[in-house]
Design a protein around this motif. Sequence first.
Motif, short mmCIF file in Angstrom:
data_model
loop_
_atom_site.label_atom_id
_atom_site.label_comp_id
_atom_site.label_asym_id
_atom_site.label_seq_id
_atom_site.Cartn_x
_atom_site.Cartn_y
_atom_site.Cartn_z
N SER A 125 0.82 -1.21 0.00
CA SER A 125 0.00 0.00 0.00
C SER A 125 0.85 1.27 0.00
O SER A 125 0.37 2.34 -0.38
N ALA A 128 1.21 3.60 -3.11
CA ALA A 128 0.22 4.63 -3.47
C ALA A 128 0.80 6.02 -3.33
O ALA A 128 0.29 6.98 -3.94
N PHE A 153 -3.85 2.59 -8.46
CA PHE A 153 -4.54 3.18 -7.30
C PHE A 153 -5.45 4.29 -7.80
O PHE A 153 -5.14 4.98 -8.78
N TRP A 163 -5.75 7.25 -1.38
CA TRP A 163 -5.65 6.40 -2.56
C TRP A 163 -5.88 4.94 -2.18
O TRP A 163 -5.32 4.45 -1.20
N SER A 165 -6.21 0.77 -3.64
CA SER A 165 -5.80 -0.15 -4.69
C SER A 165 -7.00 -0.52 -5.57
O SER A 165 -8.11 -0.72 -5.07
#
Length: 279
Positions: A125, A128, A153, A163, A165
């Motif tokens: 993550s 992002a 994203f 943001w 995914s």
Amino acid sequence: MSDSYPPPDPNLTPWSGPPAPQQGGYPPYGQPPPQPHYGPLLPPAPNKSNKGLIIGLVAGAVVVILAICGAGIGILVAYGGDEPERGTAATPTPGAGSTPGTGAVPTPGQADPPNNNSMTARYSSDLANVCEGSPILNAAPYGGPAGAKAYTFSNNPDRPTSWSSTYVPANKSYYAKSADYQKVSVVGCLKFVEGSQGAPKKCQYKDKAEKQVSVDYVSSRYTLTFYATRTAEKIGDGGTVTAPTNRCPSFISYDKTTMRAYAAPDSGTIEAALDTFLS
């Protein structure tokens, strides 16, 4: 008249003390004089000299003083005789390749980070952050579309800097698992187009309390842009991706204050854009 034993001495008065001992003269009549006692003759004990003790104490004091002086000299050498200014940092040697503030150790041959927002990712993550202009120092370098791995994203219209995914098909060569995030060299960012909202679609749901609620489901558009993960530099355009509201989804996340939800970017359009760019 009371008896007392022994009989009182006629030479004593009630207010006088015992008779004073006789000074000099002979011992009392009828007692032999005391015999003198002779023991072995011993030499007088020599006076113990304190010279050794004094020398030891003086030597110990000298050692302690020298140790204290030595410590003071060491401190002066370490600080160069000057106290460093508070709140200032040393200036790095030009060309040393230092990266203050990132906490990352550059890999051999890696250039300095392109900006102060560079970071080392710990989770998938974290990639992002490329959509906010942050290069990922431990990402794979982009060397062209062939063999590249990609993540995508999209931001939230209510929270532009948040943001999430989005869909990437698992059967594609550019797909990467979450554990393989360091192999990802391309990040696709789907940015919400301001003012692109369509007329809301009314969708009926039941909340956690089984109460009937009506949610405004809103369509919109996004622009897809591709960036190199390691440098956050733009490397391509993916065109426009719609977020349709043709039908109400079986599951929805909505704002309890506005009772509104935004449709997600169309996964088929994202896949087509990735195929085109990474083919």
